[in-house]
Design a protein around this motif. Structure first.
Motif, short mmCIF file in Angstrom:
data_model
loop_
_atom_site.label_atom_id
_atom_site.label_comp_id
_atom_site.label_asym_id
_atom_site.label_seq_id
_atom_site.Cartn_x
_atom_site.Cartn_y
_atom_site.Cartn_z
N ALA A 1 0.82 -1.21 0.00
CA ALA A 1 0.00 0.00 0.00
C ALA A 1 0.86 1.26 0.00
CB ALA A 1 -0.93 0.00 1.22
N ILE A 2 1.99 1.22 0.72
CA ILE A 2 2.89 2.37 0.76
C ILE A 2 3.49 2.62 -0.62
CG2 ILE A 2 5.11 3.19 1.67
CD1 ILE A 2 4.32 1.80 4.31
N VAL A 3 3.92 1.55 -1.28
CA VAL A 3 4.48 1.69 -2.64
C VAL A 3 3.42 2.25 -3.58
CG1 VAL A 3 5.44 0.45 -4.61
CG2 VAL A 3 6.18 -0.14 -2.29
N THR A 4 2.18 1.79 -3.42
CA THR A 4 1.08 2.30 -4.25
C THR A 4 0.89 3.79 -4.05
OG1 THR A 4 -0.08 0.17 -4.23
CG2 THR A 4 -1.39 2.12 -4.74
N ARG A 5 0.95 4.24 -2.80
CA ARG A 5 0.77 5.67 -2.52
C ARG A 5 1.92 6.50 -3.10
NH1 ARG A 5 -1.26 7.09 3.44
NH2 ARG A 5 -2.10 8.90 2.32
N ILE A 6 3.13 5.95 -3.04
CA ILE A 6 4.28 6.65 -3.62
C ILE A 6 4.05 6.84 -5.11
CG2 ILE A 6 6.73 6.43 -4.21
CD1 ILE A 6 7.12 4.98 -1.51
N ARG A 7 3.57 5.79 -5.77
CA ARG A 7 3.33 5.87 -7.22
C ARG A 7 2.18 6.83 -7.52
NH1 ARG A 7 2.81 -0.42 -8.41
NH2 ARG A 7 2.09 0.29 -10.45
N GLU A 8 1.18 6.86 -6.66
CA GLU A 8 0.05 7.76 -6.88
C GLU A 8 0.46 9.23 -6.78
OE1 GLU A 8 -3.59 4.91 -5.22
OE2 GLU A 8 -2.78 6.52 -3.97
N HIS A 9 1.30 9.54 -5.81
CA HIS A 9 1.64 10.94 -5.56
C HIS A 9 2.82 11.43 -6.39
CE1 HIS A 9 -1.28 11.65 -2.42
NE2 HIS A 9 -0.97 10.49 -1.89
N PHE A 10 3.68 10.53 -6.84
CA PHE A 10 4.81 10.93 -7.68
C PHE A 10 4.70 10.39 -9.10
CE2 PHE A 10 6.72 11.34 -3.42
CZ PHE A 10 7.21 12.62 -3.51
N THR A 11 3.63 9.66 -9.41
CA THR A 11 3.37 9.02 -10.71
C THR A 11 4.31 7.84 -10.94
OG1 THR A 11 4.87 10.28 -12.16
CG2 THR A 11 2.73 11.29 -11.64
N GLU A 12 3.93 7.02 -11.92
CA GLU A 12 4.70 5.82 -12.25
C GLU A 12 6.11 6.15 -12.71
OE1 GLU A 12 4.68 1.56 -12.47
OE2 GLU A 12 3.08 2.92 -11.82
N ASP A 13 6.29 7.34 -13.30
CA ASP A 13 7.61 7.75 -13.79
C ASP A 13 8.65 7.80 -12.68
OD1 ASP A 13 6.85 7.88 -16.39
OD2 ASP A 13 6.55 10.04 -16.43
N ALA A 14 8.19 7.98 -11.45
CA ALA A 14 9.13 8.06 -10.33
C ALA A 14 9.96 6.79 -10.20
CB ALA A 14 8.38 8.34 -9.03
N LEU A 15 9.38 5.65 -10.57
CA LEU A 15 10.10 4.38 -10.44
C LEU A 15 11.29 4.30 -11.39
CD1 LEU A 15 7.19 1.82 -9.96
CD2 LEU A 15 8.45 3.12 -8.24
N LYS A 16 11.26 5.09 -12.47
CA LYS A 16 12.41 5.14 -13.37
C LYS A 16 13.61 5.80 -12.70
CE LYS A 16 9.46 5.58 -17.48
NZ LYS A 16 9.08 6.47 -18.60
N HIS A 17 13.35 6.50 -11.60
CA HIS A 17 14.40 7.20 -10.86
C HIS A 17 14.60 6.57 -9.47
CE1 HIS A 17 14.36 10.77 -13.63
NE2 HIS A 17 13.16 10.29 -13.86
N ALA A 18 14.08 5.37 -9.27
CA ALA A 18 14.06 4.80 -7.92
C ALA A 18 15.01 3.63 -7.74
CB ALA A 18 12.64 4.36 -7.56
N VAL A 19 15.46 3.48 -6.50
CA VAL A 19 16.25 2.33 -6.06
C VAL A 19 15.54 1.74 -4.85
CG1 VAL A 19 18.51 1.51 -5.30
CG2 VAL A 19 18.36 3.55 -6.75
N VAL A 20 15.39 0.44 -4.80
CA VAL A 20 14.83 -0.21 -3.61
C VAL A 20 15.99 -0.51 -2.66
CG1 VAL A 20 13.50 -2.14 -2.69
CG2 VAL A 20 12.99 -1.24 -4.98
N VAL A 21 15.92 0.04 -1.46
CA VAL A 21 17.01 -0.13 -0.48
C VAL A 21 16.46 -0.83 0.75
CG1 VAL A 21 18.77 1.01 0.90
CG2 VAL A 21 18.13 1.96 -1.33
#
Length: 329
Positions: free
Chosen positions: A108-128
């Motif tokens: 749910a947290i990942v979903t909210r991140i994508r909702e508020h920053f859009t799917e494009d944010a994952l192109k700039h993301a690293v899972v740590v």
């Protein structure tokens, strides 16, 4: 102004994942305060800039920004702080998770991140991942991720980028290079640089970030004469503080004035309808709710109830149509 080659990096994740500890590991010293769950005053997003391996880096810590149960309204002040700190946009997002079961809460947290920053944010993301000591002996984070379909899909959407740290046991590990925070920091920095290269040297941005940056530049121009011999970094920091203050104190007032006019007009029409139908006690329908037109003996109370319901509907409509973070609307 920030140095041209400064990397702006935002840490995202729920409270307790170890974002502040991770930021301190990256910086190589205790720069961020480790917040306790009951220390509400400490839960404020902040950005710090230091040189890491010869490169200027700004880390923006966001305590509890996407915590479960926190409403959009509750998130708004911290989102404003985050947006102001990383304007005109971050080069990378670090989605911080613990080495533990990937539950519906984390999803749910990942979903909210994508909702508020859009799917494009994952192109700039690293899972740590933090709490690396929870890995099995000899296990690497890649193998751990493959054991969970949810984690595997998330890492794939982030370009396959993932790293793991441990704030307690991996500080000075000389026996296992992989289980060394310094080894993982080097890998993380390489991942961030790869993100920048893949995006042609650019960073993630959106309309809100661009508008905030525009306001910061306006503030810098307004105070150019009074800034004296202050460094560009100091001038920008003061400008950001001024813009954030405006966002927190006055944010969203312009759109409120707009819908207030509509509400008054709608309320007036409702009053007229009630007056016409008062004797017949005709039901006046409002989506999801009903109002029974009151007899002339209690017109004031009826008008108040109608107005409140109309305002509720207008607020819901606003939340669905407009960007809730855009205080310059």
């Amino acid at each position: 102004m920030d140095k041209p080659d400064t990397r702006r990096v935002v840490l995202l994740g729920k409270t307790g994942t170890g974002k502040s500890s991770l930021a301190n590991i990256i910086f190589g010293e205790d720069v961020f305060r480790i917040n306790h769950f009951n220390d509400l005053k400490a839960c404020i997003s902040e950005g710090k800039t230091k040189s890491v391996n010869g490169r200027s880096m700004t880390l923006i810590d966001t305590p509890g920004l996407f915590d479960p149960g926190k409403s959009d309204k509750d998130m708004r002040p911290e989102m404003m702080r985050c947006i102001t700190e990383c304007a005109p946009g971050p080069h990378a997002f670090l989605i911080v998770l613990k080495v533990e079961k990937f539950t519906e809460q984390e999803k749910a947290i990942v979903t909210r991140i994508r909702e508020h920053f859009t799917e494009d944010a994952l192109k700039h993301a690293v899972v740590v991942f933090t709490h690396g000591d929870q890995l099995n002996d000899g296990e690497k984070i890649d193998k751990y991720v493959q054991q969970s379909e949810g984690l595997n899909n998330l890492v794939k959407k982030c370009g396959g980028r993932c790293h793991v740290f441990d704030s307690k046991y991996w500080k000075n590990n000389q026996q296992d290079e992989y289980r060394s925070n310094q080894f993982q920091v080097d890998g993380l920095l390489n991942s961030i640089e790869q993100i920048v290269m893949d995006n042609n040297g650019g960073y993630y941005t959106n309309e809100m970030l661009q508008r905030v940056e525009s306001e910061i530049k306006k503030e810098i121009e307004l105070n150019k004469l009074s800034s004296g011999d202050s460094s560009p970094e100091t001038v920008r920091r003061l400008a950001k503080s001024a813009v954030l203050k405006k966002l927190l104190e006055n944010g969203g007032w312009s759109w409120r004035k707009g819908i207030l006019g509509l509400a008054l007009a709608t309320g007036l029409m409702a009053v007229v309808a009630m007056w016409i139908n008062s004797k017949a006690r005709v039901k006046v329908q409002i989506p999801e709710k009903e109002i029974i037109a009151q007899p002339a003996a209690a017109p004031v109370k009826a008008v108040q109830n109608t107005f409140v319901l109309i305002m509720d509907r207008l607020w819901d409509l606003y939340e669905k149509i407009y960007n809730p973070w855009n205080s310059f609307e």
